[in-house]
Design a protein around this motif. Structure first.
Motif, PDB file in Angstrom:
ATOM      1  N   GLU A 172       3.347  46.726  -5.709  1.00  0.00           N
ATOM      2  CA  GLU A 172       3.311  45.913  -4.490  1.00  0.00           C
ATOM      3  C   GLU A 172       4.042  44.586  -4.689  1.00  0.00           C
ATOM      4  O   GLU A 172       4.744  44.100  -3.801  1.00  0.00           O
ATOM      5  CB  GLU A 172       1.863  45.667  -4.074  1.00  0.00           C
ATOM      6  N   GLN A 173       3.859  43.994  -5.872  1.00  0.00           N
ATOM      7  CA  GLN A 173       4.518  42.723  -6.145  1.00  0.00           C
ATOM      8  C   GLN A 173       6.039  42.896  -6.216  1.00  0.00           C
ATOM      9  O   GLN A 173       6.793  42.049  -5.730  1.00  0.00           O
ATOM     10  CB  GLN A 173       3.984  42.121  -7.445  1.00  0.00           C
ATOM     11  N   THR A 204       1.710  37.036  -2.106  1.00  0.00           N
ATOM     12  CA  THR A 204       1.939  37.949  -3.222  1.00  0.00           C
ATOM     13  C   THR A 204       0.900  37.770  -4.318  1.00  0.00           C
ATOM     14  O   THR A 204       0.386  38.751  -4.863  1.00  0.00           O
ATOM     15  CB  THR A 204       3.343  37.735  -3.799  1.00  0.00           C
ATOM     16  N   PHE A 205       0.586  36.531  -4.654  1.00  0.00           N
ATOM     17  CA  PHE A 205      -0.328  36.268  -5.764  1.00  0.00           C
ATOM     18  C   PHE A 205      -1.750  35.991  -5.303  1.00  0.00           C
ATOM     19  O   PHE A 205      -2.621  35.724  -6.133  1.00  0.00           O
ATOM     20  CB  PHE A 205       0.199  35.093  -6.596  1.00  0.00           C
ATOM     21  N   ASP A 206      -1.982  36.059  -3.995  1.00  0.00           N
ATOM     22  CA  ASP A 206      -3.307  35.788  -3.445  1.00  0.00           C
ATOM     23  C   ASP A 206      -3.842  34.467  -3.995  1.00  0.00           C
ATOM     24  O   ASP A 206      -5.000  34.355  -4.414  1.00  0.00           O
ATOM     25  CB  ASP A 206      -4.269  36.940  -3.780  1.00  0.00           C
ATOM     26  N   GLY A 300      10.913  22.885  -8.192  1.00  0.00           N
ATOM     27  CA  GLY A 300       9.894  23.655  -8.875  1.00  0.00           C
ATOM     28  C   GLY A 300       8.959  24.332  -7.889  1.00  0.00           C
ATOM     29  O   GLY A 300       8.912  23.993  -6.704  1.00  0.00           O
ATOM     30  N   LEU A 301       8.210  25.309  -8.416  1.00  0.00           N
ATOM     31  CA  LEU A 301       7.221  26.047  -7.639  1.00  0.00           C
ATOM     32  C   LEU A 301       5.937  26.101  -8.461  1.00  0.00           C
ATOM     33  O   LEU A 301       5.976  26.422  -9.650  1.00  0.00           O
ATOM     34  CB  LEU A 301       7.723  27.461  -7.352  1.00  0.00           C
ATOM     35  N   ALA A 302       4.810  25.773  -7.829  1.00  0.00           N
ATOM     36  CA  ALA A 302       3.521  25.783  -8.521  1.00  0.00           C
ATOM     37  C   ALA A 302       2.547  26.659  -7.766  1.00  0.00           C
ATOM     38  O   ALA A 302       2.461  26.595  -6.535  1.00  0.00           O
ATOM     39  CB  ALA A 302       2.970  24.371  -8.652  1.00  0.00           C
ATOM     40  N   VAL A 303       1.806  27.493  -8.514  1.00  0.00           N
ATOM     41  CA  VAL A 303       0.821  28.409  -7.947  1.00  0.00           C
ATOM     42  C   VAL A 303      -0.528  28.092  -8.571  1.00  0.00           C
ATOM     43  O   VAL A 303      -0.651  28.078  -9.796  1.00  0.00           O
ATOM     44  CB  VAL A 303       1.199  29.879  -8.223  1.00  0.00           C
TER      45      VAL A 303
END
Length: 712
Positions: A172-173, A204-206, A300-303
């Motif tokens: 799915e990812q 995608t990462f919930d 940048g991207l932070a999750v």
């Protein structure tokens, strides 16, 4: 459910009715194996017993198919895959348990070959219908399964071991990665990239929170975030993201990794303790932050998650791939915005900064760039006072969508104004322009310099307008009859040849009485692919005749939307209304600061009260203007200008910003969230409203009719 690839493994759920003893499932061991080829457990070969203990202790779905009949012994994870077949499948031959699929290619033959020949086999991404816990509906789960021969202590093959690893989540990812690549391919600006990046990552990462940051180019950073559960409807998705500007040394992880260029992964802690702005930041315990991986745009991207989270290798790889795609899109967006800004700067220098403010003639214009807005266009308009006291109006079109076309447009517009100030006769002005364009074409060594223009002189005292055209569509006049009805008609004006061909312009003088509105327009207003020009002209005249107001701003909006279908050409319109009575106008410059809306409300209430506007109109107008001012400051981030114009029939209010983030989207009230509520409010309280995208930003305006019994 047992652990899967891309997640933290969890203990397998015990087989129902069984208890765990020394790592083995007593329920499976308690089965009557004596009547099967395996025999009673106490008689099992040591090697076989070791395999069974491994199976029952594993959180992964595993099964042993033993003997020539391939009877099944399996753990709790595999029992979940069997669904209703469990527990009846224990001790039964695999061919009976899977009777409906055993003969299919890649099923029974693979298992038997592994057992008969001792050849291991890996089956990638096989789909298995699976009923999850707390669900009554089967879903298609994706598994990777391995088949290996099992040998006894003497080295003989006595069975076959199956190990299944669910890869549904990873599949799915990967699918979502393909989807985000497609979505990013359609982005033009950093606003677009941010919207796609935030939506994709949080889904995608919930995740509980996602943040995106890019450098400002001058040492600082722009950041935007999205929190799980945040109300985001269709209207919000189209509005610009709410960026926050932070200093160059800001210590949040999303900026820190962007500066350093190295990713960071925190399983548990307080990553936003020093930079938290609200309770959402304070709750974050686990965070992954990665740079965009581009040398052109630092970002940048932070999750983040509110619970501890172990970042698996699959998740890290997917995050890195996502950041690579987002970084490439950000590079394209930065180049587009740079080119777009240059084109806009050039266009701004070619068009008038302000139109004349006259008591009896109200003027408005609208310009929509064609193609993708990334190139300067050749359409132009102008309105200026002549030495005679009359008003000169012009609208023209230089073919092309490049810097050269814009430069020629600037030359033509400047020359036209100079000629008109010397001799305002329309035929004389166009004759002089014809000589100029001929000279420019000879200088450039081309006969393909295509320029059309219409020029007119409005004489309010004599209630007439004199016009001349060089290859341009004839203007249109909307007339108001004494009985209150309106009609629209094209001026009977010969078009003549375009400039540069030695044509002799012909003038036409027509009445222009109070209540009439003159409309000049470019061919982009009426021309559409697979549609005749006559149909477009008919649609325009019909739309203006049916318009509910003769106000020039409203008619500009009506004209640009009169012909259905999109156009790649520039669209320019200029409208002049001969007012029945002089109107009163006022304006206010609004600084980009939090107190601005309240200052606008106070100023506007005082001004309308002084003009003796009915209280019902004042209340609605002040509320709508406050909402528009807030919207302009919030989404454009620049100072704004509020203009009010009061005639005996209506109050017109406009709020203009100088941002370049696109137009305001008109949306129904019941689909707006709190961030777009003001536009729905305006739709309810005003009689008409619209948006004017210009080369200087966007203008949102509304009109409220003054009731006849309350006019003073």
């Amino acid at each position: 459910m047992p652990g899967t690839v891309g997640r933290v493994p969890t203990p397998a759920t015990p087989v129902p009715g069984a208890s765990t003893e020394a790592g083995a499932d007593a329920g499976v061991l308690a089965h009557d194996w004596a009547g099967t080829p395996l025999g009673p457990p106490e008689a099992w070969d040591p090697s076989v017993r070791a395999v069974v203990e491994l199976i029952l202790a594993s959180p992964m779905p595993m099964a042993l198919a033993y003997g020539d009949d391939l009877v099944l012994l399996y753990n709790a994870g595999y029992a979940e895959l069997l669904g209703s077949r469990h527990p009846g499948a224990l001790g039964r031959p695999a061919a009976e348990v899977y009777a409906e699929v055993w003969a299919l290619p890649g099923v029974g033959e693979v298992i038997e070959r592994t057992y008969r020949q001792g050849v291991s086999f890996l089956e990638k991404e096989s789909t298995v219908p699976l009923v999850r816990e707390h669900s009554a509906v089967a879903e298609q789960a994706v598994f990777t399964r391995g088949y290996s021969p099992v040998r006894d202590s003497a080295g003989r093959i006595v069975g076959m071991l199956t190990v299944a690893a669910e890869t549904t989540h990873v599949t799915e990812q990967l699918q979502s990665l393909s989807e985000v690549a497609a979505a990013l391919a359609g982005t033009l600006t950093l606003d677009d990239v941010a919207r796609v990046a935030l939506r994709h990552t949080i889904n995608t990462f919930d995740a509980d929170q996602v943040a995106f940051a890019v450098d400002e180019g001058g040492g600082g950073w722009r950041t935007v975030r999205r929190v799980r559960g945040e109300l985001m409807d269709e209207a919000d998705e189209r509005l610009p993201p709410l960026w926050r500007r932070v200093p160059a040394d800001w210590s949040a992880p999303v900026v820190r990794v962007a500066r350093a260029g190295d990713p960071s992964f925190l399983r548990d802690g307080q990553p936003l303790r020093e930079t938290a702005v609200d309770r959402h930041d304070q709750k974050i315990r686990s965070m992954a932050a990665l740079p965009l991986g581009t040398s052109v745009v630092r970002g940048g991207l932070a999750v983040g998650f509110q619970a501890t989270h172990a970042w698996s290798a699959a998740e890290r790889a997917l995050l890195a791939a996502s950041c690579e795609l987002i970084g490439q899109a950000a590079e394209r967006a930065r180049r587009f915005e740079t080119q777009h800004g240059t084109a806009q700067l050039l266009q701004r220098s070619m068009l008038p900064a302000h139109l004349p403010d006259l008591p009896r003639l109200r003027i408005a214009a609208r310009y929509d760039p064609g193609v993708d807005g990334n190139a300067a266009g050749g359409d132009f308009y102008d309105a200026f006072l002549l030495p005679t006291g009359d008003l000169g109006v012009v609208l023209g079109d230089v073919a092309g969508h490049d810097v050269q076309a814009a430069a020629r447009m600037g030359q033509v517009r400047a020359a036209l104004r100079a000629l008109a100030l010397a001799d305002p006769a329309p035929d004389a002005v166009l004759a002089g322009l014809d000589r100029l364009v001929t000279s420019l074409g000879a200088e450039a060594g081309t006969d393909e310099l295509f320029v059309t223009v219409v020029f007119g002189v409005v004489d309010a005292d004599r209630r007439q307008v004199t016009l001349a055209s060089a290859g341009h569509p004839a203007p249109l006049i909307r007339r108001s009859d004494p009985d209150g009805r309106s009609r629209a008609e094209y001026v009977d004006l010969p078009a003549g040849p375009p400039l540069g061909l030695g044509g002799r312009p012909v003038t036409a003088t027509v009445p222009f009485r109070p209540g009439d509105t003159l409309l000049l327009f470019s061919d982009g207003v009426v021309e559409r692919r697979r549609q005749s020009l006559t149909a477009g002209l008919d649609s325009l005249v019909d739309a203006l005749a049916k318009a509910g107001s003769s106000d020039p701003r409203a008619l500009c909006a009506v004209a640009t939307a009169a012909v259905p279908g999109g156009t790649e050409d520039d669209v320019a319109v200029l409208a002049v209304e001969h007012a029945l009575k002089p109107s009163r106008s006022a304006s206010m410059e609004v600084p980009a600061e939090p107190t601005a809306p309240s200052r606008v409300r106070h100023w506007m209430t005082g001004q309308l009260t002084e003009w003796q506007v009915p209280e019902s109109v004042i209340g609605a107008a002040v509320l709508c203007t406050s909402e528009l001012t807030t919207n302009a400051l919030l989404h454009a981030g620049t100072a704004a200008r509020v203009e009010i114009d009061l005639s005996p029939e209506r109050l017109l209010v406009s709020v203009a910003d100088t941002g370049t983030r696109g137009t305001v989207t008109r949306t129904r009230t019941d689909t707006l969230s709190s961030r777009g509520r003001g536009l729905g409010l305006i739709e309810q309280l005003s009689d008409a409203w619209g948006t004017d995208p210009t080369v200087r930003g966007s203008t949102v305006w509304f009109e409220i009719l003054v009731p006849a019994v309350e006019r003073r």
